[in-house]
Scaffold this active site. Structure first.
Site, PDB file in Angstrom:
ATOM      1  N   ARG A  97       0.794  -1.228   0.000  1.00  0.00           N
ATOM      2  CA  ARG A  97       0.000   0.000   0.000  1.00  0.00           C
ATOM      3  C   ARG A  97       0.824   1.274   0.000  1.00  0.00           C
ATOM      4  O   ARG A  97       0.329   2.332  -0.368  1.00  0.00           O
ATOM      5  CB  ARG A  97      -0.998  -0.018   1.151  1.00  0.00           C
ATOM      6  CG  ARG A  97      -2.068  -1.065   0.929  1.00  0.00           C
ATOM      7  CD  ARG A  97      -3.188  -0.952   1.939  1.00  0.00           C
ATOM      8  NE  ARG A  97      -4.067  -2.098   1.823  1.00  0.00           N
ATOM      9  CZ  ARG A  97      -4.163  -3.040   2.745  1.00  0.00           C
ATOM     10  NH1 ARG A  97      -3.468  -2.989   3.846  1.00  0.00           N
ATOM     11  NH2 ARG A  97      -4.993  -4.047   2.562  1.00  0.00           N
ATOM     12  N   GLU A 156       4.917 -12.382  13.283  1.00  0.00           N
ATOM     13  CA  GLU A 156       4.309 -13.057  14.427  1.00  0.00           C
ATOM     14  C   GLU A 156       4.615 -14.553  14.400  1.00  0.00           C
ATOM     15  O   GLU A 156       4.951 -15.150  15.412  1.00  0.00           O
ATOM     16  CB  GLU A 156       2.800 -12.813  14.415  1.00  0.00           C
ATOM     17  CG  GLU A 156       2.114 -13.278  15.668  1.00  0.00           C
ATOM     18  CD  GLU A 156       0.638 -12.913  15.680  1.00  0.00           C
ATOM     19  OE1 GLU A 156      -0.049 -13.388  16.591  1.00  0.00           O
ATOM     20  OE2 GLU A 156       0.192 -12.173  14.786  1.00  0.00           O
TER      21      GLU A 156
END
Length: 177
Positions: free
Chosen positions: A66, A103
């Site tokens: 983005r 993560e």
């Protein structure tokens, strides 16, 4: 600027939230409505460009994916180069890479060699600062390429995730949630 503040308020009102997307417990902040409304998109481009103009940078860097929506427009408006930082294997030619932790696991960011010259002043642009992992990795890559990071610019910062603490330089976010 007072004018920029009213634009930021319109930007903040246009961002949509989607609970439990992409999984339960996540409140997803959707920037795409900003692109659906040409007047608000113009506000966003103005505010981001005005901010970067004051920084006197040589290069605008956009993060995959983005950051690619906003970085090139800012660079074009300021008549300076745009450099993409992408995930491994997406850029042709010789690249420099940095691995970063996610993560669950890790990933690799790359930039084309010679796209950032030693000592150039850069701003790194992305849509969102959450945990800070990708922005921190981008900073590490720019520093490895001997660029001088002036600012990390994001549209939205999720304050509860404290991603700012992973960034050693200046962070500027238009909207804090």
């Amino acid at each position: 600027m007072a004018d920029d503040q009213s634009k930021i308020e319109r930007i903040a009102k246009t961002i949509k939230s989607f609970p439990d997307f992409p999984k339960p417990g996540i409140l997803f902040k959707d920037i795409f409505p900003l692109l659906h409304d040409p007047a608000v998109f113009s506000d966003l481009v103005d505010v981001m460009t005005n901010n970067v103009r004051q920084l006197n940078v040589d290069v605008v860097i956009g993060l995959d994916a983005r950051g690619f929506l906003f970085g090139p427009i800012i660079a074009y408006q300021l008549n300076i180069p745009f450099v993409p930082i992408r995930k491994k294997g997406k850029l042709p030619g010789p690249t420099m890479a940095v691995e970063y932790k996610l993560e669950y696991g890790s990933d690799i960011f790359e930039a084309q060699l010679q796209s950032i010259k030693e000592g150039q002043r850069v701003v790194i642009v992305d849509d969102l600062l959450a945990t800070g992992g990708t922005m921190s990795a981008a900073c590490e890559l720019v520093e490895k390429m001997k660029g001088n990071i002036v600012e990390c610019l994001v549209i939205i910062e999720l304050n509860d995730l404290n991603g700012r603490s992973k960034i050693t330089g200046k962070v500027h976010s238009l909207v804090q949630c």
